[in-house]
Design a protein around this motif. Sequence first.
Motif, PDB file in Angstrom:
ATOM      1  N   ALA A   2       8.010 -23.305  16.995  1.00 39.60           N
ATOM      2  CA  ALA A   2       7.482 -22.124  16.311  1.00 39.60           C
ATOM      3  C   ALA A   2       5.963 -22.150  16.199  1.00 39.60           C
ATOM      4  O   ALA A   2       5.321 -21.100  16.278  1.00 39.60           O
ATOM      5  N   GLU A   4       3.717 -23.268  18.336  1.00 39.83           N
ATOM      6  CA  GLU A   4       3.113 -22.784  19.581  1.00 39.83           C
ATOM      7  C   GLU A   4       3.204 -21.264  19.682  1.00 39.83           C
ATOM      8  O   GLU A   4       2.279 -20.610  20.138  1.00 39.83           O
ATOM      9  N   ARG A   5       4.338 -20.689  19.235  1.00 40.88           N
ATOM     10  CA  ARG A   5       4.488 -19.232  19.265  1.00 40.88           C
ATOM     11  C   ARG A   5       3.456 -18.564  18.362  1.00 40.88           C
ATOM     12  O   ARG A   5       2.817 -17.585  18.743  1.00 40.88           O
ATOM     13  N   ILE A   6       3.277 -19.117  17.170  1.00 39.58           N
ATOM     14  CA  ILE A   6       2.294 -18.574  16.224  1.00 39.58           C
ATOM     15  C   ILE A   6       0.892 -18.644  16.832  1.00 39.58           C
ATOM     16  O   ILE A   6       0.133 -17.675  16.789  1.00 39.58           O
ATOM     17  N   ASN A   8       0.033 -18.889  20.034  1.00 36.49           N
ATOM     18  CA  ASN A   8      -0.078 -17.969  21.173  1.00 36.49           C
ATOM     19  C   ASN A   8      -0.250 -16.530  20.714  1.00 36.49           C
ATOM     20  O   ASN A   8      -0.979 -15.762  21.340  1.00 36.49           O
ATOM     21  N   ASP A   9       0.405 -16.143  19.615  1.00 41.41           N
ATOM     22  CA  ASP A   9       0.227 -14.799  19.078  1.00 41.41           C
ATOM     23  C   ASP A   9      -1.216 -14.565  18.644  1.00 41.41           C
ATOM     24  O   ASP A   9      -1.772 -13.489  18.876  1.00 41.41           O
ATOM     25  N   LYS A  12      -3.339 -14.128  21.769  1.00 41.71           N
ATOM     26  CA  LYS A  12      -3.053 -12.836  22.404  1.00 41.71           C
ATOM     27  C   LYS A  12      -3.788 -11.698  21.705  1.00 41.71           C
ATOM     28  O   LYS A  12      -4.188 -10.721  22.341  1.00 41.71           O
ATOM     29  N   ALA A  33      -2.467 -24.169  22.028  1.00 43.40           N
ATOM     30  CA  ALA A  33      -2.243 -23.099  23.001  1.00 43.40           C
ATOM     31  C   ALA A  33      -3.608 -22.776  23.593  1.00 43.40           C
ATOM     32  O   ALA A  33      -4.630 -22.931  22.923  1.00 43.40           O
ATOM     33  N   THR A  35      -5.794 -20.172  26.678  1.00 44.41           N
ATOM     34  CA  THR A  35      -5.808 -19.147  27.712  1.00 44.41           C
ATOM     35  C   THR A  35      -6.563 -19.632  28.944  1.00 44.41           C
ATOM     36  O   THR A  35      -6.349 -19.118  30.023  1.00 44.41           O
ATOM     37  N   GLU A 117       5.513 -24.046   8.664  1.00 47.96           N
ATOM     38  CA  GLU A 117       6.027 -24.896   9.739  1.00 47.96           C
ATOM     39  C   GLU A 117       5.651 -26.371   9.548  1.00 47.96           C
ATOM     40  O   GLU A 117       6.399 -27.249   9.955  1.00 47.96           O
TER      41      GLU A 117
END
Length: 119
Positions: A2, A4-6, A8-9, A12, A33, A35, A117
């Motif tokens: 979770a 990494e998802r946070i 990456n958001d 983005k 993360a 880019t 988290e």
Amino acid sequence: MALERILNDVLKNVDGSIGIAVAGFDGMPVATAQTDPNFPMEESVASAAMGLTYAKKMMEDAGAGKVKESMTMADAAIFFMRPLDEEYWIGIALAANGNLGKARLEMKKALPLVQKELH
């Protein structure tokens, strides 16, 4: 994971973002993360942890209280960091022309999610 998802958001949603990390003050990344695949994440995280540790000590020695944010601007990049607690911090690297205001906003929104988290 979770975290990494946070992260990456956040990347983005921020123009000019290069990389982001949650790490310990020991310089060890918990989650990252990026880019830009050429960005030296591990070296940057270790150096940023050292810089944030020095900033904390400087403010404590000056009697100014706890560091809430720390930022370093250079010719090609901006590093913006926030302590999460006594163990962890979050930081983002932006291109020099990156959207710092949006980075600050997105990181502030992500803080409670990241803290949930971690604990």
